[in-house]
Design an enzyme around this catalytic site. Sequence first.
Site, PDB file in Angstrom:
ATOM      1  N   THR A 136       0.935  -1.143   0.051  1.00 23.86           N
ATOM      2  CA  THR A 136      -0.096  -0.062   0.047  1.00 23.86           C
ATOM      3  C   THR A 136       1.086   1.262  -0.026  1.00 23.86           C
ATOM      4  OG1 THR A 136      -1.324   1.434   1.410  1.00 23.86           O
ATOM      5  CG2 THR A 136      -0.193  -0.394   2.538  1.00 23.86           C
ATOM      6  N   ASP A 137       0.338   2.302  -0.424  1.00 26.27           N
ATOM      7  CA  ASP A 137       0.934   3.526  -0.447  1.00 26.27           C
ATOM      8  C   ASP A 137       1.177   4.068   1.134  1.00 26.27           C
ATOM      9  OD1 ASP A 137      -1.658   4.393   0.195  1.00 26.27           O
ATOM     10  OD2 ASP A 137      -1.766   5.995  -1.203  1.00 26.27           O
ATOM     11  N   GLU A 138       0.542   3.520   1.949  1.00 29.69           N
ATOM     12  CA  GLU A 138       0.626   3.821   3.146  1.00 29.69           C
ATOM     13  C   GLU A 138       1.920   3.525   4.095  1.00 29.69           C
ATOM     14  OE1 GLU A 138      -3.117   3.615   5.539  1.00 29.69           O
ATOM     15  OE2 GLU A 138      -4.186   3.423   3.787  1.00 29.69           O
ATOM     16  N   TYR A 162      -1.699  -0.472  11.150  1.00 25.99           N
ATOM     17  CA  TYR A 162      -2.041  -1.167   9.857  1.00 25.99           C
ATOM     18  C   TYR A 162      -0.698  -0.970   8.870  1.00 25.99           C
ATOM     19  CZ  TYR A 162      -3.463  -1.351   4.819  1.00 25.99           C
ATOM     20  OH  TYR A 162      -3.680  -1.599   3.618  1.00 25.99           O
ATOM     21  N   LYS A 166       1.891  -3.789   7.373  1.00 23.35           N
ATOM     22  CA  LYS A 166       2.218  -3.793   5.893  1.00 23.35           C
ATOM     23  C   LYS A 166       3.510  -3.665   5.369  1.00 23.35           C
ATOM     24  CE  LYS A 166      -0.458  -4.702   3.028  1.00 23.35           C
ATOM     25  NZ  LYS A 166      -0.907  -5.809   2.373  1.00 23.35           N
TER      26      LYS A 166
HETATM   27  P1  NAD Z   1     -10.356  -6.606   2.713  1.00 19.41           P
HETATM   28  O1  NAD Z   1     -10.278  -6.687   4.337  1.00 19.41           O
HETATM   29  O2  NAD Z   1     -11.623  -6.240   2.070  1.00 19.41           O
HETATM   30  O3  NAD Z   1      -9.959  -8.267   2.313  1.00 19.41           O
HETATM   31  C1  NAD Z   1      -8.954  -8.964   3.170  1.00 19.41           C
HETATM   32  C2  NAD Z   1      -9.389 -10.296   2.783  1.00 19.41           C
HETATM   33  O4  NAD Z   1      -8.219 -11.181   3.582  1.00 19.41           O
HETATM   34  C3  NAD Z   1     -10.603 -10.908   3.431  1.00 19.41           C
HETATM   35  O5  NAD Z   1     -11.316 -11.754   2.406  1.00 19.41           O
HETATM   36  C4  NAD Z   1     -10.332 -11.703   4.863  1.00 19.41           C
HETATM   37  O6  NAD Z   1     -11.113 -12.757   4.985  1.00 19.41           O
HETATM   38  C5  NAD Z   1      -8.991 -12.247   4.247  1.00 19.41           C
HETATM   39  N1  NAD Z   1      -8.079 -12.448   5.505  1.00 19.41           N
HETATM   40  C6  NAD Z   1      -7.693 -11.750   6.498  1.00 19.41           C
HETATM   41  N2  NAD Z   1      -6.827 -12.592   7.308  1.00 19.41           N
HETATM   42  C7  NAD Z   1      -6.586 -13.719   6.962  1.00 19.41           C
HETATM   43  C8  NAD Z   1      -5.842 -14.836   7.282  1.00 19.41           C
HETATM   44  N3  NAD Z   1      -5.133 -14.763   8.570  1.00 19.41           N
HETATM   45  N4  NAD Z   1      -5.756 -15.649   6.407  1.00 19.41           N
HETATM   46  C9  NAD Z   1      -6.402 -15.906   5.189  1.00 19.41           C
HETATM   47  N5  NAD Z   1      -7.399 -14.670   4.772  1.00 19.41           N
HETATM   48  C10 NAD Z   1      -7.445 -13.673   5.479  1.00 19.41           C
HETATM   49  O7  NAD Z   1      -8.977  -5.907   2.125  1.00 19.41           O
HETATM   50  P2  NAD Z   1      -8.951  -5.266   0.821  1.00 19.41           P
HETATM   51  O8  NAD Z   1      -9.078  -3.742   0.859  1.00 19.41           O
HETATM   52  O9  NAD Z   1      -9.419  -6.089  -0.369  1.00 19.41           O
HETATM   53  O10 NAD Z   1      -7.323  -5.199   0.461  1.00 19.41           O
HETATM   54  C11 NAD Z   1      -6.702  -6.302   0.066  1.00 19.41           C
HETATM   55  C12 NAD Z   1      -5.114  -6.065   0.189  1.00 19.41           C
HETATM   56  O11 NAD Z   1      -4.724  -4.930  -0.460  1.00 19.41           O
HETATM   57  C13 NAD Z   1      -4.792  -5.720   1.407  1.00 19.41           C
HETATM   58  O12 NAD Z   1      -3.414  -6.556   1.561  1.00 19.41           O
HETATM   59  C14 NAD Z   1      -4.245  -4.441   1.635  1.00 19.41           C
HETATM   60  O13 NAD Z   1      -3.415  -3.968   2.489  1.00 19.41           O
HETATM   61  C15 NAD Z   1      -4.063  -3.906   0.232  1.00 19.41           C
HETATM   62  N6  NAD Z   1      -4.337  -2.790  -0.416  1.00 19.41           N
HETATM   63  C16 NAD Z   1      -5.871  -2.083  -0.062  1.00 19.41           C
HETATM   64  C17 NAD Z   1      -6.081  -0.767  -0.653  1.00 19.41           C
HETATM   65  C18 NAD Z   1      -7.434  -0.575  -0.464  1.00 19.41           C
HETATM   66  O14 NAD Z   1      -7.735   0.753  -0.598  1.00 19.41           O
HETATM   67  N7  NAD Z   1      -8.485  -1.434   0.029  1.00 19.41           N
HETATM   68  C19 NAD Z   1      -5.131  -0.234  -1.206  1.00 19.41           C
HETATM   69  C20 NAD Z   1      -3.773  -0.626  -1.268  1.00 19.41           C
HETATM   70  C21 NAD Z   1      -3.538  -1.813  -0.893  1.00 19.41           C
HETATM   71  P1  TYD Z   2     -10.319   4.785   4.784  1.00 20.64           P
HETATM   72  O1  TYD Z   2     -11.439   4.430   3.842  1.00 20.64           O
HETATM   73  O2  TYD Z   2     -10.555   3.975   6.116  1.00 20.64           O
HETATM   74  O3  TYD Z   2      -9.036   4.347   4.188  1.00 20.64           O
HETATM   75  P2  TYD Z   2      -7.459   4.728   4.614  1.00 20.64           P
HETATM   76  O4  TYD Z   2      -7.677   5.220   5.941  1.00 20.64           O
HETATM   77  O5  TYD Z   2      -7.105   3.362   4.507  1.00 20.64           O
HETATM   78  O6  TYD Z   2      -7.135   5.822   3.633  1.00 20.64           O
HETATM   79  O7  TYD Z   2     -10.371   6.291   5.133  1.00 20.64           O
HETATM   80  C1  TYD Z   2     -10.234   7.054   4.082  1.00 20.64           C
HETATM   81  C2  TYD Z   2     -10.000   8.389   4.447  1.00 20.64           C
HETATM   82  O8  TYD Z   2     -11.368   8.982   5.094  1.00 20.64           O
HETATM   83  C3  TYD Z   2      -9.284   8.698   5.815  1.00 20.64           C
HETATM   84  O9  TYD Z   2      -8.565   9.892   5.666  1.00 20.64           O
HETATM   85  C4  TYD Z   2     -10.206   8.697   6.959  1.00 20.64           C
HETATM   86  C5  TYD Z   2     -11.412   9.209   6.394  1.00 20.64           C
HETATM   87  N1  TYD Z   2     -12.579   8.830   7.088  1.00 20.64           N
HETATM   88  C6  TYD Z   2     -13.703   9.678   7.504  1.00 20.64           C
HETATM   89  O10 TYD Z   2     -13.432  11.067   7.615  1.00 20.64           O
HETATM   90  N2  TYD Z   2     -14.621   9.208   8.011  1.00 20.64           N
HETATM   91  C7  TYD Z   2     -15.087   7.914   8.009  1.00 20.64           C
HETATM   92  O11 TYD Z   2     -15.952   7.154   8.552  1.00 20.64           O
HETATM   93  C8  TYD Z   2     -14.055   6.791   7.423  1.00 20.64           C
HETATM   94  C9  TYD Z   2     -14.214   5.418   7.471  1.00 20.64           C
HETATM   95  C10 TYD Z   2     -12.785   7.353   6.846  1.00 20.64           C
END
Ligand code: NAD
Ligand code: TYD
Length: 360
Positions: A136-138, A162, A166
């Site tokens: 992630t970019d985080e 988090y 990561k």
């Molecule tokens: P999500 O929380 O929707 O899904 C995570 C999945 O992993 C779920 O299906 C969960 O059941 C499974 N999981 C969790 N713990 C597990 C374990 N111990 N064993 C097996 N399965 C397990 O997450 P997402 O938003 O789809 O993100 C997927 C990946 O992409 C993550 O690694 C996250 O860090 C990365 N990512 C997400 C974003 C975003 O904006 N959502 C951006 C950049 C990177």
């Molecule tokens: P989020 O979707 O949790 O993603 P991330 O924290 O991984 O970037 O949040 C996106 C942005 O929105 C973050 O700056 C936190 C803010 N936020 C709110 O202001 N209200 C909310 O209820 C949530 C869930 C997030």
Amino acid sequence: MRTYLVTGGAGFIGSNYIHYMFRKYGEEIRIINVDVLTYAGNLENLKDVEDYPNYTFVRADICDSEAITKIFEENDIDRVVHFAAESHVDRSIKNPEVFVKTNVLGTLVMLNAAKAAWELPDGSFKENKKFLYVSTDEVYGSLDDGDNYFYETTPFSPHSPYSASKASGDMLTKAYFDTYKFPCNITSCSNNYGPYQFPEKLIPLVINNALQGKALPVYGDGKNVRDWLYVDDHAKAIDMVQEKGKLGERYNIGGHNEKQNIEIIHIILDTLQEMLPDSDPRKALVSEKLITYVTDRKGHDRRYAIAPDKIKAEIGWYPETMFAEGIKKTIQWFFEHEDWMKNVTSGDYQKYYEEMYKNK
Ligand code: NAD
Ligand code: TYD
């Protein structure tokens, strides 16, 4: 036939990736999805593909080294795409332990199992085997309100449990390349949005609450900036990096779509108003009056902004869905999947697995 092991495929991005890959490659590939089904894992996300002969679901924890090793022993895995993680910053602030367990130790289990399966007696690796860590970019930390960007060379500076977990999984993956020449890539993507996103994250939460006339919580001053990418563009980038990327390299993924949270909320409210017909009673509920400023998230990162220059130049990736279109597609998807949202918010989605597998 190339075999993919996808971890966390029942989550938001993983399920979109699986759909994307079947749309793109059809019967040319086989996908094994390993997911333990935490609160974020939802097999309804994969209803359309669950009966495909080239799709298999395995319920297992990535921390369970025996279960993961067994999958590698029983299948000739060509590609690992490692999504499985605890992914929500707010949860990591309340309960960091599970983040370290899954995101760090679980990643180590995945690396070790793939290494054991792919390593040859002389320490080199079988041909054309590849592991991709979805980072992630985080991990880069937080930018100020200027116009600077995260590059692949930006030093890591994670702030939340988090992003720290990561970053640890990310660094372990890189360490396996540096130490063993383990065939891997790392992608660092910005915030995703789209179908199947769990409504604890900003965009689906705002859509869902606005349609019910519930408060829209804005953390702090609402001016924190995120760089939003439509989830299919992330799936496309992952596939392109695995096929065209240079092993051991990291690629940033983002579409230069930086917006303040408050702007996102206004866009969603305006788009809902535009898309809902006058006859829909929910139209009257959607209002700016729902915007509610609340206490800021602890350690809230101010701004994320990805420079995607490397993936564009070296791999030829570019985002296809601009935000104005992507947000409409996302809202349309939520309109058409009211049951999905009801099942998720009521908890019924967790019964789906038991129902689906009771006769299998
Ligand atoms: P999500 O929380 O929707 O899904 C995570 C999945 O992993 C779920 O299906 C969960 O059941 C499974 N999981 C969790 N713990 C597990 C374990 N111990 N064993 C097996 N399965 C397990 O997450 P997402 O938003 O789809 O993100 C997927 C990946 O992409 C993550 O690694 C996250 O860090 C990365 N990512 C997400 C974003 C975003 O904006 N959502 C951006 C950049 C990177
Ligand atoms: P989020 O979707 O949790 O993603 P991330 O924290 O991984 O970037 O949040 C996106 C942005 O929105 C973050 O700056 C936190 C803010 N936020 C709110 O202001 N209200 C909310 O209820 C949530 C869930 C997030």
